[in-house]
Design an enzyme around this catalytic site. Sequence first.
Site, short mmCIF file in Angstrom:
data_model
loop_
_atom_site.label_atom_id
_atom_site.label_comp_id
_atom_site.label_asym_id
_atom_site.label_seq_id
_atom_site.Cartn_x
_atom_site.Cartn_y
_atom_site.Cartn_z
N LYS A 105 -9.76 0.39 -1.77
CA LYS A 105 -9.91 0.04 -0.35
C LYS A 105 -11.29 0.44 0.17
CE LYS A 105 -7.36 0.78 4.01
NZ LYS A 105 -6.20 1.50 4.59
N CYS A 149 -4.34 -3.29 4.43
CA CYS A 149 -4.01 -2.79 5.76
C CYS A 149 -5.17 -2.89 6.76
CB CYS A 149 -3.50 -1.36 5.65
SG CYS A 149 -2.50 -0.82 7.07
N GLU A 192 0.85 -1.20 0.00
CA GLU A 192 0.00 0.00 0.00
C GLU A 192 0.88 1.24 0.00
OE1 GLU A 192 -3.45 1.91 2.95
OE2 GLU A 192 -1.84 0.65 3.77
#
Length: 550
Positions: free
Chosen positions: A344, A400, A283
Site C-alpha cells: 500500500k 482502502c 485488507e
Amino acid sequence: MSVIDRLVRRPLLARVIGTVSAGVALGLSWEPYGWWPLAFVAVSALTLLVRDARPRRAFGLGYLFAVVALVLSLGWIRVLGWPIAAALICFESLFLALLTMGLSTIQRRSRWWPLWAACLWTLCEFTYSRFPFGGFGWTRLAYGAVDGPLAGWFPVVGTAGVSFLVALSAQGLAWLVLRWTGALPHPRTSGRQRLRSVAPVAAGLVGLQMAGGVLQFTEPVVGASEQGTVRVAIVQGNVPGKGIEAMGRMRAVTDNHLAETRRLAEQVRAGEVPQPDFVLWPENSTDIDPTVDPVTEATVQAAVEAIGVPIFVGAVTNGPGPDERQTTGMWWDPVQGPTATYHKRNLVPFGEWIPFRDQLLPVIPMLELVGRQGVPGTDPGVLQVQLADGRQLAVGDLICFELAYDGTVNDVITHGAQVVVVQSNNATYGGTGQIEQQFAITRARAMETRREISVATTNSVSGHIDRHGRVTERTEEFTAASSVVTMPLRQGSTIAVLLGRWVDLGLSLAGLGALLVAVLNPWTGRARRRGAWSVRPMPEPSDSAPTETE
C-alpha cells in the site's frame, strides 16, 4: 418584533445563521445522507454570504461553515477518540476558511468571479488532498455528485473536474441570484430585460447538467479493448467486535475468512455458484505476516486448497526495517504459495503511521494503538499473476484509503491493469458514515476509469460496481458473505485518467493566478472604487470607496 425583523436589524447574526445552514447543507450532500442537490445550495449560499465581507470576517464565516459541514461528514472519526476527531476537523476547516477569504476577494475584484471562484474550490481540494502528510481528500465536492447529472463528466474531466463543475454551477447560481435581485449593477431594470440578461447563464447551467446525463452513456476510452472475462469470488469473513475493539483479534479474523471460503467452496461443489478464477480477501484479512508465522501460513493454505484457485490475500507483513510493517496485497497460489505482492502506497496518518513518532508518542500515549510504524510501498498496484488455468492476468489493486488519491488510482490503469479490485478493512468504522462514503468514492472511481470494481471488506459492505458506477452486488455490514462475479478483462484509459492530473493542476493554477491578479493588480482596485465590479447595488455613481456593511 418578529424573528425576521430581529435578524434584519442584526445582519451579522443573520449571516452566521445562514453560514451554519449552508454548512449543514454541504454536510448532508455527502453520504451517508446523499442529498446531492444541497451541494449547489451550500456553495452558492457561502458565496453570497461573504460577498462583501472583509478578509477577517470572511475567514471566520468560512471556518464556521467548514466545521459544521465536517462535523456532519467526518464525525465518524470519533471512534478513534473525540480529541483526534476534533483536531482533524479543526485543522481541515482551515483550508475552507482560507478559500472563503479568496471567494470574498475575487467577487469584489473580478468581473469573471464565478469562473475564478470555481477554480479556487479546485485549488482548495488540490491542497488539502496532498498536504500535510499526504493530505486527507475525503470530502471533495465530486464525491457527493455520484448520483447527480454531473456524474457523467467523471470519465472526461476526472474527480477534480467534477468538483470544479459542481462549484461552477453553484457560482453560476449565485450570479443569477445577484443579477435577478439587482445586486449586480446593470442598465436593464424591467423584469423582461432582467430575464433576458440571466437567460444565457441559466441555459448554460442547465446545458451543463444535461451534457452530464448524456455522457453517462458514452465510453470516452482511448485504446479500449476487451479480452475475455474472469470470475472473481468476493469474500467478507466478518470480524469479532465493533469499532476500535475490532482491532487486534488477528487469528479470529483469518479463521473467519477461512470459514467463509470453505462455505463458498461447498457452494461451488454443489453447483450453486460457478467456480471462480481467483478469490479476493480484504485488507487485513490476516494481521500476522503469513510468510513468517506458521499458523497463519497454514490457515491461508487451507483456504487456498479448499477453493482450489489463487487467493488475493490482504496481509500485514513485517519490515522492511525493525519495528516496521507494510499493508500488503499478496497473491497466494495453491501450489507455489505467495508469488506476487503489492505494498500500500497511501497510508493513513495517525492510523497506519505516525508523523514525528519519536516526539509525539511520549506526549500522546494513545498513539501506541497504531502499533508498528507503517512504511508505504513505492510501486503502482498492478500485479502480473497466473490463474489456475494457466492464463496470465494483470490485477490492479487499490487498498482502502488509496481510493482518495487520483494519482494512485490512475497509475493502476495506465500500468495495464485488466481488472480492478479494492481490498479494505473498515471494521473500526462499522455503523458509521465512513462506510457509505468510501463506497461512494469507489463508485466515483468506477465512473472515472470506466472499469468494473470488485470490493472486499472485512465486515463493512463488500460488493461489485459496474463501469458506470451502478452497484450490482452488495453485502450487509457485520455479516459473513461471499459471491462470485464476472469481470471483463479490459484495456484502455479514459480521457480523465490520461489528462485528469493536468485538469486538476491547471484549474488550481488558474484560481491561484486569478486571486493574485485580483489582489496585486492596481487596475482592479481602481475599477472596484469606480463601482465597475461591485456586487452591491449602487444607486448613483460615487468617487468614494464603498464601506462594508454588516
